[in-house]
Write an enzyme that holds these catalytic residues in place. Sequence first.
Site, PDB file in Angstrom:
ATOM      1  N   PRO A  12      -1.405   1.531   4.015  1.00 53.00           N
ATOM      2  CA  PRO A  12      -0.014   1.083   3.905  1.00 53.00           C
ATOM      3  C   PRO A  12       0.066  -0.411   4.177  1.00 53.00           C
ATOM      4  O   PRO A  12      -0.475  -0.892   5.171  1.00 53.00           O
ATOM      5  CB  PRO A  12       0.704   1.895   4.998  1.00 53.00           C
ATOM      6  CG  PRO A  12      -0.366   2.284   5.964  1.00 53.00           C
ATOM      7  CD  PRO A  12      -1.629   2.392   5.179  1.00 53.00           C
ATOM      8  N   MET A  14       2.890  -3.741   3.961  1.00 51.11           N
ATOM      9  CA  MET A  14       4.260  -4.177   3.741  1.00 51.11           C
ATOM     10  C   MET A  14       4.359  -5.083   2.526  1.00 51.11           C
ATOM     11  O   MET A  14       3.543  -5.999   2.347  1.00 51.11           O
ATOM     12  CB  MET A  14       4.786  -4.916   4.979  1.00 51.11           C
ATOM     13  CG  MET A  14       4.941  -4.025   6.208  1.00 51.11           C
ATOM     14  SD  MET A  14       6.082  -2.654   5.957  1.00 51.11           S
ATOM     15  CE  MET A  14       7.635  -3.533   5.791  1.00 51.11           C
ATOM     16  N   CYS A  96       0.504  -1.812  13.669  1.00 51.26           N
ATOM     17  CA  CYS A  96       1.070  -3.078  13.195  1.00 51.26           C
ATOM     18  C   CYS A  96       1.351  -4.011  14.368  1.00 51.26           C
ATOM     19  O   CYS A  96       2.000  -3.614  15.345  1.00 51.26           O
ATOM     20  CB  CYS A  96       2.357  -2.812  12.421  1.00 51.26           C
ATOM     21  SG  CYS A  96       3.133  -4.310  11.790  1.00 51.26           S
ATOM     22  N   LYS A 135      -2.203   6.315  12.670  1.00 49.65           N
ATOM     23  CA  LYS A 135      -3.037   5.147  12.353  1.00 49.65           C
ATOM     24  C   LYS A 135      -2.927   4.181  13.512  1.00 49.65           C
ATOM     25  O   LYS A 135      -1.825   3.756  13.888  1.00 49.65           O
ATOM     26  CB  LYS A 135      -2.587   4.476  11.057  1.00 49.65           C
ATOM     27  CG  LYS A 135      -3.505   3.319  10.636  1.00 49.65           C
ATOM     28  CD  LYS A 135      -3.144   2.794   9.246  1.00 49.65           C
ATOM     29  CE  LYS A 135      -4.186   1.784   8.765  1.00 49.65           C
ATOM     30  NZ  LYS A 135      -4.160   0.520   9.509  1.00 49.65           N
ATOM     31  N   HIS A 167      -8.110   1.423  12.686  1.00 48.40           N
ATOM     32  CA  HIS A 167      -8.435   0.053  12.283  1.00 48.40           C
ATOM     33  C   HIS A 167      -9.413  -0.481  13.321  1.00 48.40           C
ATOM     34  O   HIS A 167      -9.071  -0.606  14.508  1.00 48.40           O
ATOM     35  CB  HIS A 167      -7.156  -0.789  12.248  1.00 48.40           C
ATOM     36  CG  HIS A 167      -7.359  -2.156  11.676  1.00 48.40           C
ATOM     37  ND1 HIS A 167      -6.340  -2.871  11.086  1.00 48.40           N
ATOM     38  CD2 HIS A 167      -8.445  -2.952  11.585  1.00 48.40           C
ATOM     39  CE1 HIS A 167      -6.799  -4.038  10.677  1.00 48.40           C
ATOM     40  NE2 HIS A 167      -8.077  -4.109  10.973  1.00 48.40           N
ATOM     41  N   GLY A 209     -11.732  -4.380   6.843  1.00 46.89           N
ATOM     42  CA  GLY A 209     -12.825  -5.182   6.321  1.00 46.89           C
ATOM     43  C   GLY A 209     -13.664  -4.558   5.227  1.00 46.89           C
ATOM     44  O   GLY A 209     -14.651  -5.163   4.794  1.00 46.89           O
ATOM     45  N   GLY A 229      -7.572  -1.666   2.449  1.00 43.62           N
ATOM     46  CA  GLY A 229      -6.287  -2.333   2.333  1.00 43.62           C
ATOM     47  C   GLY A 229      -6.293  -3.455   1.322  1.00 43.62           C
ATOM     48  O   GLY A 229      -6.172  -3.233   0.117  1.00 43.62           O
TER      49      GLY A 229
END
Length: 330
Positions: A12, A14, A96, A135, A167, A209, A229
């Site tokens: 996901p 933004m 986030c 996540k 992450h 990465g 991502g």
Amino acid sequence: MTDLDRTFSVAPMMDWTTRDYRAFARTLTRRALLYTEMVTTGAILHGSPRVRFLGHGPVEHPLALQLGGSDAGELAECAAIAEEWGYDEVNLNVGCPSDRVQNNLIGACLMAHPGKVAAAVEAMRAAVSIPVTVKCRIGIDDQDEDADLARFIDTVAEAGCEVFIVHARKAWLEGLSPKENRDVPPLNYPRVHRLKAQHPELHIGINGGLKTLDDCREQLSQVDSVMVGREAYQNPWLLAGVDRRLYGEPGPAASRHAAAEALRPYIASRLEEGARLNHLTRHLLGLFQGCPGGRKFRRHLSEHAHREGAGLAVFDDALGLVAEQEAAPA
């Protein structure tokens, strides 16, 4: 829990993983699990019209909605709404790092509140039959990457969460911008690998990465799934190899041109709905990256797609500037 193959997913992001990007992604891969942008509970409960935040098409499945929030009751209500709208999974954002979400106790700052995340997960799971996933990061600020991450995972898993996408870098909420948080803290893949080894009963996915499908295959020998991502957005042709390389099935795109042509009916329908061409074609700017004519393709769309009344002719003219390319990667 619904059996959802999450071997490869697109993270996901933004302003990037909009419904238009997701429709484009489906011209390249049928199997990848796609995620929405993060949508806050406030937007869903108080925003109007709701379709603006939750709208999607059948082609986008399998599709997960990522929620931002911390109030268990609101998250449960939004999870139920997500299920009603046909989403295949609901995911809680605990990664986030932006100031805006921190101020509302959303995102990575929740790693300091595992009990709150556990309460939210428990309430969400009670409200839906679709999977509820999390996540997160490997830590924030001065947290210990071993003890504090272990405490977070244990606490949230006890509440019934079976799927964690991690992450593999810390988020520094003090002193680094959200952009810097995507690159500056060092990646620590081995920590996520240890997490999987310590929790064979959980689904542990890795994010951060990853740039090639070879990278992904290497990670899949250590963890259950991979999430990509920025590379999946900026170099979308990467997705054309996902079905064959990771699922052993032919993908939908015979070539880059074929993928662009396959999106043409979708662009036409969105233009009829009143969408502007540049809002649609911005997601395709990286499709011909590294190809002869690719720069001309990007320039033509950048110079013409934003103009009033720009339509399919602009898109077709841009495609005509690029020579037919190779078949999908083996």
